[in-house]
Design an enzyme around this catalytic site. Structure first.
Site, PDB file in Angstrom:
ATOM      1  N   TRP A   1       0.976   6.631   1.419  1.00 26.19           N
ATOM      2  CA  TRP A   1       1.089   7.487   0.244  1.00 26.19           C
ATOM      3  C   TRP A   1       1.601   8.838   0.721  1.00 26.19           C
ATOM      4  O   TRP A   1       1.116   9.380   1.706  1.00 26.19           O
ATOM      5  CB  TRP A   1      -0.260   7.687  -0.475  1.00 26.19           C
ATOM      6  CG  TRP A   1      -0.105   8.735  -1.536  1.00 26.19           C
ATOM      7  CD1 TRP A   1       0.528   8.605  -2.735  1.00 26.19           C
ATOM      8  CD2 TRP A   1      -0.507  10.116  -1.452  1.00 26.19           C
ATOM      9  NE1 TRP A   1       0.547   9.820  -3.396  1.00 26.19           N
ATOM     10  CE2 TRP A   1      -0.077  10.748  -2.636  1.00 26.19           C
ATOM     11  CE3 TRP A   1      -1.176  10.876  -0.486  1.00 26.19           C
ATOM     12  CZ2 TRP A   1      -0.308  12.102  -2.883  1.00 26.19           C
ATOM     13  CZ3 TRP A   1      -1.403  12.228  -0.717  1.00 26.19           C
ATOM     14  CH2 TRP A   1      -0.971  12.827  -1.919  1.00 26.19           C
TER      15      TRP A   1
ATOM     16  N   GLU B   1       2.188   3.255  -2.053  1.00 28.36           N
ATOM     17  CA  GLU B   1       1.418   3.695  -3.226  1.00 28.36           C
ATOM     18  C   GLU B   1       2.161   4.743  -4.052  1.00 28.36           C
ATOM     19  O   GLU B   1       2.524   5.798  -3.546  1.00 28.36           O
ATOM     20  CB  GLU B   1       0.078   4.278  -2.745  1.00 28.36           C
ATOM     21  CG  GLU B   1      -0.813   4.766  -3.885  1.00 28.36           C
ATOM     22  CD  GLU B   1      -2.104   5.415  -3.378  1.00 28.36           C
ATOM     23  OE1 GLU B   1      -2.257   5.601  -2.155  1.00 28.36           O
ATOM     24  OE2 GLU B   1      -2.949   5.754  -4.228  1.00 28.36           O
TER      25      GLU B   1
ATOM     26  N   LYS C   1       2.684   7.321  -7.521  1.00 26.79           N
ATOM     27  CA  LYS C   1       1.888   8.293  -8.281  1.00 26.79           C
ATOM     28  C   LYS C   1       2.760   8.896  -9.376  1.00 26.79           C
ATOM     29  O   LYS C   1       3.984   8.939  -9.251  1.00 26.79           O
ATOM     30  CB  LYS C   1       1.399   9.383  -7.322  1.00 26.79           C
ATOM     31  CG  LYS C   1       0.269  10.227  -7.871  1.00 26.79           C
ATOM     32  CD  LYS C   1      -0.342  11.099  -6.777  1.00 26.79           C
ATOM     33  CE  LYS C   1      -1.484  11.910  -7.364  1.00 26.79           C
ATOM     34  NZ  LYS C   1      -2.161  12.721  -6.353  1.00 26.79           N
TER      35      LYS C   1
ATOM     36  N   ASP D   1      -2.998   2.488  -7.760  1.00 29.70           N
ATOM     37  CA  ASP D   1      -4.149   3.382  -7.827  1.00 29.70           C
ATOM     38  C   ASP D   1      -4.444   3.626  -9.306  1.00 29.70           C
ATOM     39  O   ASP D   1      -3.567   4.070 -10.064  1.00 29.70           O
ATOM     40  CB  ASP D   1      -3.830   4.702  -7.101  1.00 29.70           C
ATOM     41  CG  ASP D   1      -5.009   5.672  -7.075  1.00 29.70           C
ATOM     42  OD1 ASP D   1      -5.590   5.931  -8.149  1.00 29.70           O
ATOM     43  OD2 ASP D   1      -5.354   6.177  -5.989  1.00 29.70           O
TER      44      ASP D   1
ATOM     45  N   HIS E   1      -3.273   6.871 -11.079  1.00 28.69           N
ATOM     46  CA  HIS E   1      -1.916   7.383 -10.855  1.00 28.69           C
ATOM     47  C   HIS E   1      -0.926   7.081 -11.969  1.00 28.69           C
ATOM     48  O   HIS E   1       0.280   7.016 -11.737  1.00 28.69           O
ATOM     49  CB  HIS E   1      -1.367   6.832  -9.541  1.00 28.69           C
ATOM     50  CG  HIS E   1      -1.990   7.481  -8.339  1.00 28.69           C
ATOM     51  ND1 HIS E   1      -1.548   7.294  -7.063  1.00 28.69           N
ATOM     52  CD2 HIS E   1      -3.027   8.354  -8.241  1.00 28.69           C
ATOM     53  CE1 HIS E   1      -2.288   7.994  -6.223  1.00 28.69           C
ATOM     54  NE2 HIS E   1      -3.196   8.641  -6.913  1.00 28.69           N
TER      55      HIS E   1
ATOM     56  N   HIS F   1      -6.294   0.766  -5.327  1.00 26.03           N
ATOM     57  CA  HIS F   1      -7.135   1.932  -5.094  1.00 26.03           C
ATOM     58  C   HIS F   1      -7.956   2.094  -6.360  1.00 26.03           C
ATOM     59  O   HIS F   1      -7.441   2.544  -7.386  1.00 26.03           O
ATOM     60  CB  HIS F   1      -6.298   3.183  -4.826  1.00 26.03           C
ATOM     61  CG  HIS F   1      -5.966   3.360  -3.382  1.00 26.03           C
ATOM     62  ND1 HIS F   1      -5.355   4.477  -2.877  1.00 26.03           N
ATOM     63  CD2 HIS F   1      -6.208   2.545  -2.321  1.00 26.03           C
ATOM     64  CE1 HIS F   1      -5.217   4.330  -1.564  1.00 26.03           C
ATOM     65  NE2 HIS F   1      -5.725   3.173  -1.222  1.00 26.03           N
TER      66      HIS F   1
ATOM     67  N   ASP G   1      -7.494  14.457 -13.534  1.00 28.96           N
ATOM     68  CA  ASP G   1      -8.008  14.106 -12.207  1.00 28.96           C
ATOM     69  C   ASP G   1      -7.993  12.604 -12.022  1.00 28.96           C
ATOM     70  O   ASP G   1      -8.509  11.855 -12.854  1.00 28.96           O
ATOM     71  CB  ASP G   1      -9.434  14.620 -12.004  1.00 28.96           C
ATOM     72  CG  ASP G   1      -9.945  14.188 -10.638  1.00 28.96           C
ATOM     73  OD1 ASP G   1      -9.275  14.500  -9.639  1.00 28.96           O
ATOM     74  OD2 ASP G   1     -10.966  13.481 -10.570  1.00 28.96           O
TER      75      ASP G   1
ATOM     76  N   ASP H   1      -9.358  11.029  -9.465  1.00 29.99           N
ATOM     77  CA  ASP H   1     -10.259  10.637  -8.384  1.00 29.99           C
ATOM     78  C   ASP H   1     -11.746  10.837  -8.651  1.00 29.99           C
ATOM     79  O   ASP H   1     -12.461  11.295  -7.768  1.00 29.99           O
ATOM     80  CB  ASP H   1      -9.863  11.395  -7.110  1.00 29.99           C
ATOM     81  CG  ASP H   1      -8.431  11.087  -6.697  1.00 29.99           C
ATOM     82  OD1 ASP H   1      -8.157   9.933  -6.381  1.00 29.99           O
ATOM     83  OD2 ASP H   1      -7.594  12.004  -6.739  1.00 29.99           O
TER      84      ASP H   1
ATOM     85  N   ASP I   1     -10.921   4.790  -3.866  1.00 30.81           N
ATOM     86  CA  ASP I   1     -10.222   6.045  -3.588  1.00 30.81           C
ATOM     87  C   ASP I   1     -10.646   7.114  -4.579  1.00 30.81           C
ATOM     88  O   ASP I   1     -10.108   7.210  -5.668  1.00 30.81           O
ATOM     89  CB  ASP I   1      -8.698   5.849  -3.641  1.00 30.81           C
ATOM     90  CG  ASP I   1      -7.960   7.126  -3.265  1.00 30.81           C
ATOM     91  OD1 ASP I   1      -8.602   8.037  -2.709  1.00 30.81           O
ATOM     92  OD2 ASP I   1      -6.752   7.223  -3.533  1.00 30.81           O
TER      93      ASP I   1
HETATM   94  C1  RNT Z   1      -3.449  10.427  -3.576  1.00 33.98           C
HETATM   95  C2  RNT Z   1      -3.543   8.970  -3.281  1.00 33.98           C
HETATM   96  C3  RNT Z   1      -3.982   8.644  -1.888  1.00 33.98           C
HETATM   97  C4  RNT Z   1      -5.088   9.559  -1.389  1.00 33.98           C
HETATM   98  C5  RNT Z   1      -5.647   9.199  -0.057  1.00 33.98           C
HETATM   99  C6  RNT Z   1      -6.472  10.301   0.515  1.00 33.98           C
HETATM  100  O1  RNT Z   1      -3.244  10.688  -4.876  1.00 33.98           O
HETATM  101  O2  RNT Z   1      -4.382   8.341  -4.203  1.00 33.98           O
HETATM  102  O3  RNT Z   1      -4.330   7.302  -1.818  1.00 33.98           O
HETATM  103  O4  RNT Z   1      -6.126   9.634  -2.311  1.00 33.98           O
HETATM  104  O5  RNT Z   1      -4.642   8.805   0.779  1.00 33.98           O
HETATM  105 ZN    ZN Z   2      -4.903   6.290  -3.879  1.00 31.00          ZN
END
Ligand code: RNT
Ligand code: ZN
Length: 419
Positions: free
Chosen positions: A186, A227, A229, A260, A263, A287, A295, A297, A327
């Site tokens: 990523w 990955e 985003k 993810d 994302h 992820h 956000d 995460d 993640d």
């Molecule tokens: C970032 C990605 C990635 C990170 C990690 C720390 O938006 O999700 O996977 O969270 O690599």
């Molecule tokens: Zn991620």
């Protein structure tokens, strides 16, 4: 085992049998489903290159809950503690800037398997498997927000070298531990404001990836994932590695795509993407996270999307093809608790999915009995899957239910608050 847990389980088994579901078979499958715990939840994505390192790359861990891990030993102890409260055998996902550098400055284009040997030894001892990530952020050569897509070839080459080294490290992890290491790429590349060079950066990224993958790794030891985003903090207008970019690159070059959950656009879900990707790529990396507004995460909770993800894995007969990694990074609550909540929520979703009366549902659907399908799906939601999960925890010698809260509080008093 506690009699109440045993009895509730037996009743659940009988009730599921009426629905045509074999609970023991479902639990046997759950037991083969590892979840990869991301090392970066334990220290708010700080890493061990530099204790005062600033997290950059459009990702942020907010909060300053006391007790974060500040050394490799503390971080491992915290992961061990979390693992103690999670049933089954799992994996640990390490980022390149968590190497065991022993106080030396080792730049990203210099790292080697030796810097990760103590991680491998620890994993061997604890019976964990490892996954790995190159770290293309929190570095002065990524300070303008660009790495593999940078217009300056020297900077691109630095990051190409880093990623190739990381792929070799992942290969060594997989070789020594006897389990394929998933290496995730990523990069933060993007821009805050409108760019007139969307094509150019993406072309750079494509060419950089081609160079990265020129080094051939052994598929029995490691697999690469890429990955995408949608946007990052401070990179709101443009992300070089978008979903279309990596989907195209992955399918053309047979590289696994990482989805993810945080994302994509706020109402866009990854559960619906799994079946499509699996028709064009052999495996998928996830992820798992909980996106909240901007956000991406937050700690995973048992919500509709995590259940839908689990259902898609089971319904697509893809238990062996989908790799599940967590993640998220929450610095505002007990960090070990954050791991346990997230893994337990993911496992609860998997239990629900594995206990679905799938054969019957498919039969209804084939006959066009759509009311019947809907009704059975609704009934399945309130079946006693919680009793099945509790039994699984007890069977694995793991604290059942909310009692693990007190156990984490105890560890907090005895360990993390003393840091
Ligand atoms: C970032 C990605 C990635 C990170 C990690 C720390 O938006 O999700 O996977 O969270 O690599
Ligand atoms: Zn991620």
């Amino acid at each position: 085992m506690n009699e109440q847990i045993q009895k509730a389980y037996e009743m659940a088994v009988a009730r599921y049998a009426q629905m045509g579901v074999d609970v023991n078979a479902a639990l046997a499958q759950l037991d083969k489903l590892p979840i990869s715990l991301h090392c970066w939840q334990a220290d708010d994505v700080t890493g061990f290159e530099n204790p005062d390192g600033q997290l950059t790359g459009g990702i942020q861990a907010t909060g300053n809950y006391p007790g974060k891990a500040t050394s490799i030993d503390q971080l491992r102890a915290d992961i061990d503690k979390a693992m103690e409260l999670i049933p089954g055998d799992h994996r640990v996902n390490i980022h390149a800037f968590y190497g065991d550098f022993k106080g030396q400055k080792v730049d990203r284009d210099q790292i080697e398997p030796a810097h990760f040997q103590s991680w491998i030894d620890w994993a061997k001892e604890k019976n964990y498997k490892l996954d790995f990530n190159c770290t293309c952020f929190s570095h002065d050569k990524s300070s303008d927000g660009l790495t593999l897509s940078h217009p300056d070839a020297e900077i691109r080459n630095f990051w190409i070298e880093h990623v190739i080294r990381c792929r070799k490290i992942a290969e060594e992890m997989g070789r020594q531990l006897g389990s394929k290491c998933m290496h995730n790429i990523w990069i933060p590349d993007g821009s805050k404001d409108v760019t007139v060079n969307r094509y150019a950066y993406r072309k750079n990224l494509k060419e950089s990836l081609d160079k990265v993958f020129e080094y051939k790794t052994n598929d029995n030891y490691m697999l690469d994932c890429i990955e995408s985003k949608l946007f990052g903090i401070g990179a709101e207008s443009y992300t070089v590695g978008s979903h279309e970019f990596y989907m195209g690159y992955g399918i053309q070059n047979n590289v696994i795509v990482t989805l993810d959950g945080g994302h994509f656009h706020p109402t866009e879900i990854i559960s619906d993407k799994i079946s499509s990707l699996l028709l064009f790529l052999p495996e998928v990396m996830l992820h798992v996270t909980r996106g909240v507004r901007w956000d991406s995460d937050h700690v995973v909770n048992l919500n509709e999307e995590i259940v839908a993800i689990a259902q898609e894995i089971v319904r697509a007969d893809a238990v062996d093809k989908v790799h599940i990694g967590l993640d998220y990074f929450d610095a505002s609550i007990n960090r070990i608790g954050a791991y346990v909540v997230g893994v337990r929520a993911t496992q609860k979703a998997l239990v629900q999915a594995l206990l679905e009366p799938l054969a019957k549902l498919r039969e209804y659907e084939a006959k066009g009995q759509n009311f019947e399908r809907m009704a059975l799906l609704e009934e399945a939601k309130s079946m006693p899957w919680g009793d099945v999960y509790n039994f699984y925890c007890a069977q694995k010698g793991v604290i059942v239910g909310e009692s693990y809260i007190a156990d984490i509080q105890k560890y907090e008093q005895e360990v993390t608050l003393k840091r």
